[in-house]
Motif scaffolding. Structure first.
Motif, PDB file in Angstrom:
ATOM      1  N   ASP A 117      -6.877  -2.460   9.003  1.00 53.33           N
ATOM      2  CA  ASP A 117      -8.281  -2.893   9.068  1.00 53.33           C
ATOM      3  C   ASP A 117      -8.350  -4.415   9.002  1.00 53.33           C
ATOM      4  N   GLY A 164       0.813  -1.214   0.000  1.00 54.60           N
ATOM      5  CA  GLY A 164       0.000   0.000   0.000  1.00 54.60           C
ATOM      6  C   GLY A 164       0.848   1.266   0.000  1.00 54.60           C
ATOM      7  N   LYS A 165       2.057   1.154  -0.508  1.00 50.68           N
ATOM      8  CA  LYS A 165       2.969   2.309  -0.518  1.00 50.68           C
ATOM      9  C   LYS A 165       2.413   3.474  -1.330  1.00 50.68           C
ATOM     10  N   SER A 166       1.847   3.140  -2.495  1.00 48.91           N
ATOM     11  CA  SER A 166       1.309   4.221  -3.340  1.00 48.91           C
ATOM     12  C   SER A 166       0.129   4.894  -2.675  1.00 48.91           C
ATOM     13  N   THR A 167      -0.762   4.083  -2.105  1.00 49.59           N
ATOM     14  CA  THR A 167      -1.947   4.627  -1.438  1.00 49.59           C
ATOM     15  C   THR A 167      -1.506   5.524  -0.282  1.00 49.59           C
TER      16      THR A 167
HETATM   17  N1  LIG Z   1      -7.640  -3.276   3.187  1.00 43.68           N
HETATM   18  C1  LIG Z   1      -6.775  -2.331   2.852  1.00 43.68           C
HETATM   19  N2  LIG Z   1      -6.298  -2.282   1.615  1.00 43.68           N
HETATM   20  C2  LIG Z   1      -5.408  -1.310   1.287  1.00 43.68           C
HETATM   21  C3  LIG Z   1      -4.976  -0.356   2.238  1.00 43.68           C
HETATM   22  N3  LIG Z   1      -4.088   0.462   1.644  1.00 43.68           N
HETATM   23  C4  LIG Z   1      -3.955   0.027   0.375  1.00 43.68           C
HETATM   24  N4  LIG Z   1      -4.759  -1.032   0.148  1.00 43.68           N
HETATM   25  C5  LIG Z   1      -4.940  -1.783  -1.108  1.00 43.68           C
HETATM   26  O1  LIG Z   1      -3.788  -2.580  -1.369  1.00 43.68           O
HETATM   27  C6  LIG Z   1      -3.564  -2.671  -2.759  1.00 43.68           C
HETATM   28  C7  LIG Z   1      -2.136  -2.296  -3.066  1.00 43.68           C
HETATM   29  O2  LIG Z   1      -1.982  -0.905  -2.799  1.00 43.68           O
HETATM   30  P1  LIG Z   1      -0.848  -0.040  -3.472  1.00 43.68           P
HETATM   31  O3  LIG Z   1      -0.910   1.299  -2.864  1.00 43.68           O
HETATM   32  O4  LIG Z   1      -0.922  -0.154  -4.943  1.00 43.68           O
HETATM   33  O5  LIG Z   1       0.418  -0.839  -2.943  1.00 43.68           O
HETATM   34  P2  LIG Z   1       1.952  -0.655  -3.310  1.00 43.68           P
HETATM   35  O6  LIG Z   1       2.727  -1.062  -2.116  1.00 43.68           O
HETATM   36  O7  LIG Z   1       2.192   0.709  -3.841  1.00 43.68           O
HETATM   37  O8  LIG Z   1       2.107  -1.714  -4.450  1.00 43.68           O
HETATM   38  P3  LIG Z   1       3.382  -1.931  -5.406  1.00 43.68           P
HETATM   39  O9  LIG Z   1       3.696  -0.594  -5.986  1.00 43.68           O
HETATM   40  O10 LIG Z   1       2.865  -2.911  -6.414  1.00 43.68           O
HETATM   41  O11 LIG Z   1       4.440  -2.484  -4.547  1.00 43.68           O
HETATM   42  C8  LIG Z   1      -4.592  -1.781  -3.420  1.00 43.68           C
HETATM   43  O12 LIG Z   1      -5.651  -2.567  -3.891  1.00 43.68           O
HETATM   44  C9  LIG Z   1      -5.034  -0.862  -2.311  1.00 43.68           C
HETATM   45  O13 LIG Z   1      -6.351  -0.403  -2.466  1.00 43.68           O
HETATM   46  C10 LIG Z   1      -5.541  -0.422   3.552  1.00 43.68           C
HETATM   47  O14 LIG Z   1      -5.234   0.375   4.446  1.00 43.68           O
HETATM   48  N5  LIG Z   1      -6.416  -1.435   3.802  1.00 43.68           N
END
Ligand SMILES: Nc1nc2c(ncn2[C@@H]2O[C@H](COP(=O)(O)OP(=O)(O)OP(=O)(O)O)[C@@H](O)[C@H]2O)c(=O)[nH]1
Length: 311
Positions: free
Chosen positions: A192, A55-58
């Motif tokens: 969550d 969830g790094k991007s989020t």
């Molecule tokens: N349940 C839940 N899902 C989350 C949360 N934060 C992010 N996600 C979900 O996790 C998934 C991956 O999120 P990203 O933000 O793309 O993760 P990332 O780490 O950037 O992914 P990469 O760039 O592929 O390494 C997405 O479907 C998000 O919606 C959270 O707090 N709770």
């Protein structure tokens, strides 16, 4: 108008152009950075790292929204060391969909593994300087995956946030000490889900072995619901204050500069060996001679160095 002037005026297209030039190692970009180098040092560089899908991007998106609502100028560089693409390709829909994209105070850029020999981190370092000159208050470096290139990129940051998720807990003991050590602040995202507290406790246990006088905080976060974001920002701010008040920020930046300098010298040496005067032929010949026992590898190395010195 010249690129340098446009950069100083905060022209985002000039920023994008210059970063591409750095990626392509175009000398003009480095001339511009050299000329404007005295204007760097104001941006605070935050690394966001952790396993894929954590969830790094989020999380970055939420942190940046908060900061930009306070009137800060922000840049995000998303680095994917495994991707050969650059300039927006890897972030794909995720960034295009983000409403940050239309925010005039936020500059977003993705960088892939263009080039070779750790080209990612070097291009990133160039990009950071350009964004610093451009006037960014904060530069977020988001990296994907846990590996050497990720650790390298962290060497460009002031504060590094490690993003973990529940369930990882069981593996935390197995995560290499080196990886845990790069985190200044820990976020257990997706809190969550079940097991978030347990994961946080397990991270805490590993951190208890930390001997430094900064004890990394561990924060439960639900990025998608904007929960824990203010707290995380506060931890980052506290870490910054800690670094600044103890003189450790300068120390860290000197350490980072040293890594960069060694990298650049290495790159220059490699270009002497393989690009310019074409020592490759000599290397090929010596490699064969080593097998034929005409020469040993140590003498061969000396021979190559002597050739370089004569150039
Ligand atoms: N349940 C839940 N899902 C989350 C949360 N934060 C992010 N996600 C979900 O996790 C998934 C991956 O999120 P990203 O933000 O793309 O993760 P990332 O780490 O950037 O992914 P990469 O760039 O592929 O390494 C997405 O479907 C998000 O919606 C959270 O707090 N709770």
């Amino acid at each position: 108008m010249e690129l340098a002037e446009r950069l100083l005026k905060g022209d985002r297209r000039a920023v994008a152009r210059l970063i591409s030039m750095v990626e392509n190692r175009e000398p003009e970009a480095f001339e511009i950075i050299k000329k404007l180098y005295s204007k760097t040092g104001n941006a605070y560089v935050i690394g966001i790292t952790g396993p894929p899908g954590a969830g790094k991007s989020t999380l970055t998106d939420k942190l940046v929204k908060k900061l930009s609502s306070k009137g800060k100028k922000i840049a995000i560089i998303a680095v994917d060391p495994t991707s050969p693409f650059t300039g927006g390709a890897i972030l794909g829909d995720r960034v295009r969909m983000s409403d940050l994209n239309t925010n005039p105070n936020v500059f977003i850029r993705s960088m892939g593994a263009r080039g070779h020999l750790g080209g990612v981190s070097k291009a990133t370092q160039g990009a950071i300087k350009i964004l610093d000159i451009y006037g960014a208050d904060y530069i977020f470096i988001e990296t994907v995956g846990v590996g050497q290139s990720e650790i390298d990129i962290v060497k460009t940051c002031d504060t590094t946030v490690m993003v973990m998720v529940p369930g990882l807990g069981d593996d935390i003991q197995a995560i290499k000490a080196g990886v845990m050590e790069i985190g200044d602040v820990f976020a257990v995202n997706k809190a969550d889900r079940d097991g978030a507290k347990r994961t946080a406790r397990e991270i805490d246990m590993v951190l208890d072995f930390n001997k430094s006088d900064w004890r990394p905080p561990v924060e439960l976060v639900v990025a998608v619901e904007n929960k824990g974001i203010d707290e995380l920002l506060e931890h980052i701010q506290k870490h910054r204050e800690y670094l600044e008040s103890t003189g450790k920020l300068i120390e860290r930046r000197i350490r980072n500069s040293k890594f960069e300098l060694i990298d650049l010298v290495q790159q220059k040496l490699m270009s002497i060996l393989f690009d310019k005067s074409n020592k490759e032929e000599l290397i090929n010949k010596l490699s064969k001679d080593i097998v034929d026992k005409i020469i040993d590898p140590y003498t061969a190395t000396e021979r190559i160095f002597n050739e370089i010195k004569m150039d």
